[in-house]
Design a protein around this motif. Structure first.
Motif, PDB file in Angstrom:
ATOM      1  N   LEU A 142       0.823  -1.202   0.000  1.00  0.00           N
ATOM      2  CA  LEU A 142       0.000   0.000   0.000  1.00  0.00           C
ATOM      3  C   LEU A 142       0.860   1.256   0.000  1.00  0.00           C
ATOM      4  O   LEU A 142       0.562   2.229  -0.700  1.00  0.00           O
ATOM      5  N   ARG A 143       1.934   1.247   0.768  1.00  0.00           N
ATOM      6  CA  ARG A 143       2.810   2.422   0.823  1.00  0.00           C
ATOM      7  C   ARG A 143       3.416   2.717  -0.544  1.00  0.00           C
ATOM      8  O   ARG A 143       3.555   3.892  -0.919  1.00  0.00           O
ATOM      9  N   TYR A 144       3.760   1.678  -1.294  1.00  0.00           N
ATOM     10  CA  TYR A 144       4.313   1.881  -2.632  1.00  0.00           C
ATOM     11  C   TYR A 144       3.300   2.591  -3.533  1.00  0.00           C
ATOM     12  O   TYR A 144       3.682   3.403  -4.387  1.00  0.00           O
ATOM     13  N   LEU A 145       2.025   2.283  -3.364  1.00  0.00           N
ATOM     14  CA  LEU A 145       0.989   2.930  -4.172  1.00  0.00           C
ATOM     15  C   LEU A 145       0.686   4.336  -3.669  1.00  0.00           C
ATOM     16  O   LEU A 145       0.420   5.238  -4.464  1.00  0.00           O
ATOM     17  N   ILE A 146       0.730   4.517  -2.372  1.00  0.00           N
ATOM     18  CA  ILE A 146       0.393   5.810  -1.777  1.00  0.00           C
ATOM     19  C   ILE A 146       1.409   6.889  -2.156  1.00  0.00           C
ATOM     20  O   ILE A 146       1.032   8.022  -2.473  1.00  0.00           O
ATOM     21  N   ILE A 150       1.373   8.322  -9.736  1.00  0.00           N
ATOM     22  CA  ILE A 150       0.542   7.678 -10.753  1.00  0.00           C
ATOM     23  C   ILE A 150      -0.495   6.760 -10.122  1.00  0.00           C
ATOM     24  O   ILE A 150      -1.679   6.773 -10.486  1.00  0.00           O
ATOM     25  N   THR A 151      -0.059   5.947  -9.160  1.00  0.00           N
ATOM     26  CA  THR A 151      -0.960   4.930  -8.609  1.00  0.00           C
ATOM     27  C   THR A 151      -1.868   5.440  -7.501  1.00  0.00           C
ATOM     28  O   THR A 151      -2.919   4.835  -7.242  1.00  0.00           O
ATOM     29  N   PHE A 152      -1.497   6.528  -6.839  1.00  0.00           N
ATOM     30  CA  PHE A 152      -2.333   7.002  -5.724  1.00  0.00           C
ATOM     31  C   PHE A 152      -3.767   7.323  -6.150  1.00  0.00           C
ATOM     32  O   PHE A 152      -4.723   6.895  -5.478  1.00  0.00           O
ATOM     33  N   PRO A 153      -3.976   8.041  -7.250  1.00  0.00           N
ATOM     34  CA  PRO A 153      -5.372   8.289  -7.670  1.00  0.00           C
ATOM     35  C   PRO A 153      -6.131   7.003  -7.987  1.00  0.00           C
ATOM     36  O   PRO A 153      -7.336   6.907  -7.704  1.00  0.00           O
ATOM     37  N   TYR A 154      -5.438   6.013  -8.559  1.00  0.00           N
ATOM     38  CA  TYR A 154      -6.089   4.730  -8.832  1.00  0.00           C
ATOM     39  C   TYR A 154      -6.507   4.058  -7.532  1.00  0.00           C
ATOM     40  O   TYR A 154      -7.586   3.453  -7.447  1.00  0.00           O
TER      41      TYR A 154
END
Length: 210
Positions: A142-146, A150-154
């Protein structure tokens, strides 16, 4: 993970004989499944990096590096369901933490390509994170996405579309309520902490509106 760690020196030597013959660019002739298998094999010593004397005389680590670069640079080669194959590789006790970082970056790369659908797939499969990989699978993934622009809005969009059970699990992860899993908030600062707070608002408001 696809493999269990090597448990005997004899097993290691047997694998060594096979991979001693590998060529520098062997990865180029591998199928996608073979590359994924090789990738995980490095993590678990099923694909040895060193010879019996501890010398770096094999081409296995070179091939691993090239496979990793291809995975990151060409996420279009993966279907969204391939995320599960990398989730299965996560191991909190992996002797080389950078290998787990590589795995998480591949997962993130696939989600970058597949967008909202990739984030939805990850969230809906968090319950499948292996017991031995809970820290990487439930916190670090989750931290990698947060932290990624690019991935945070997804991720935000996926949370809004998730069902109550998934949002409840995310809330427990964020608040450190799952045994053996560090809350992403523990080390979060600046933008990361702000984004986690945004996610908490999304979780709370979406649940109230349903």
């Amino acid at each position: 993970m696809a493999y269990k760690p090597i448990e005997s020196h004899e097993e290691y030597l047997k694998n060594l004989e096979h991979y001693r013959k590998i060529k520098k660019n062997a990865w180029q002739s591998m199928t996608l499944e073979e590359k994924i298998d090789f990738f995980d094999g490095i993590h678990t010593d099923h694909v040895p990096m060193f010879d019996e004397n501890g010398n770096d005389t094999l081409w296995t680590l070179w091939n691993y590096g090239e496979i990793y670069k291809e995975f990151i640079q060409h996420p279009e080669m993966f279907s969204v369901t391939d995320i599960s194959k990398f989730i299965d590789m996560l191991d909190d006790d992996c002797y080389q933490p950078s290998f787990m970082d590589d795995t998480l970056k591949v997962i993130r790369s696939i989600i970058r390509f597949h967008g909202k659908n990739g984030a939805i797939y990850l969230l809906s499969h968090l319950q499948n994170v292996p017991e031995q990989g809970k820290e990487y699978g439930l916190c670090d993934s989750l931290r990698y996405l947060i932290v990624d622009n690019i991935t945070f809005p997804y991720l935000k969009e996926a949370i809004a579309l998730a069902d109550d059970s998934i949002r409840n699990m995310l809330s427990r992860i964020l608040h450190g309520e799952i045994s053996g899993v560090t809350s992403p908030l523990k080390y979060a600062e600046g933008v990361e902490r702000e984004r986690i707070c945004e996610l908490e608002v999304v979780i709370s408001s979406t649940s109230e509106n349903k």
